[in-house]
Scaffold this active site. Structure first.
Site, PDB file in Angstrom:
ATOM      1  N   HIS A 117       0.842  -1.190   0.000  1.00  0.00           N
ATOM      2  CA  HIS A 117       0.000   0.000   0.000  1.00  0.00           C
ATOM      3  C   HIS A 117       0.878   1.241   0.000  1.00  0.00           C
ATOM      4  CE1 HIS A 117       0.929  -0.754   4.227  1.00  0.00           C
ATOM      5  NE2 HIS A 117       0.750   0.532   4.428  1.00  0.00           N
ATOM      6  N   GLU A 118       0.259   2.358  -0.235  1.00  0.00           N
ATOM      7  CA  GLU A 118       0.937   3.658  -0.235  1.00  0.00           C
ATOM      8  C   GLU A 118       0.029   4.665   0.454  1.00  0.00           C
ATOM      9  OE1 GLU A 118       2.983   5.922  -0.404  1.00  0.00           O
ATOM     10  OE2 GLU A 118       4.724   5.167  -1.451  1.00  0.00           O
TER      11      GLU A 118
END
Length: 149
Positions: free
Chosen positions: A68-69
């Site tokens: 994820h970011e």
């Protein structure tokens, strides 16, 4: 954000996929979320770049990663994907992963308050890893999540 609902709505469970590198595994994991416009393509590139900078900080357990970011890196809506790989891929720090849960969270509260607790509940025992690896169809995954989360 509900893990089971998100996986069903986004049609984002893909089992026994092939990837020859960790970068490819991330692309496979995030492909359903691009397809349904939950994330922009740049989100995937940002995850890969951040991994090269910081290492795979999102590996949660042996064999399990949750790439994820940050929301501003290309999240359009809260979503999950779940992918299993036929063969594990090795990440830059040497850890091997064959289960990936893609996360797109619109804000930090969703990430820490809703997403992480559901993943922790799902993977609270070793047995679940085997069951997920053995799943043949998305419905197998849905059933496991219903039982655990």
């Amino acid at each position: 954000m509900n893990l089971l609902d998100s996986l069903k709505e986004n049609n984002s469970v893909m089992l026994q996929q092939e990837a020859n590198s960790w970068e490819e595994a991330i692309k496979v994991c995030m492909a359903p979320l691009v397809a349904n416009n939950s994330i922009e393509k740049k989100y995937i590139e940002n995850i890969i770049e951040r991994t090269k900078e910081l290492g795979p900080f999102y590996i949660l357990a042996p064999g399990l990663a949750m790439p994820h970011e940050r929301p501003e890196m290309g999240v359009n809506k809260n979503s999950f994907s779940l992918v299993t790989l036929k063969k594990p891929v090795s990440f830059p720090d040497g850890q091997e992963v064959d289960i990936l849960i893609g996360l797109a969270a619109e804000n930090a509260e969703i990430h820490t308050g809703e997403a992480i607790p559901q993943i922790v509940m799902l993977f609270d025992d070793e047995e679940i890893f085997t069951k997920i690896r053995e799943a043949k169809v998305p419905e197998d995954i849905y059933k496991l999540i219903k039982e655990k989360v």
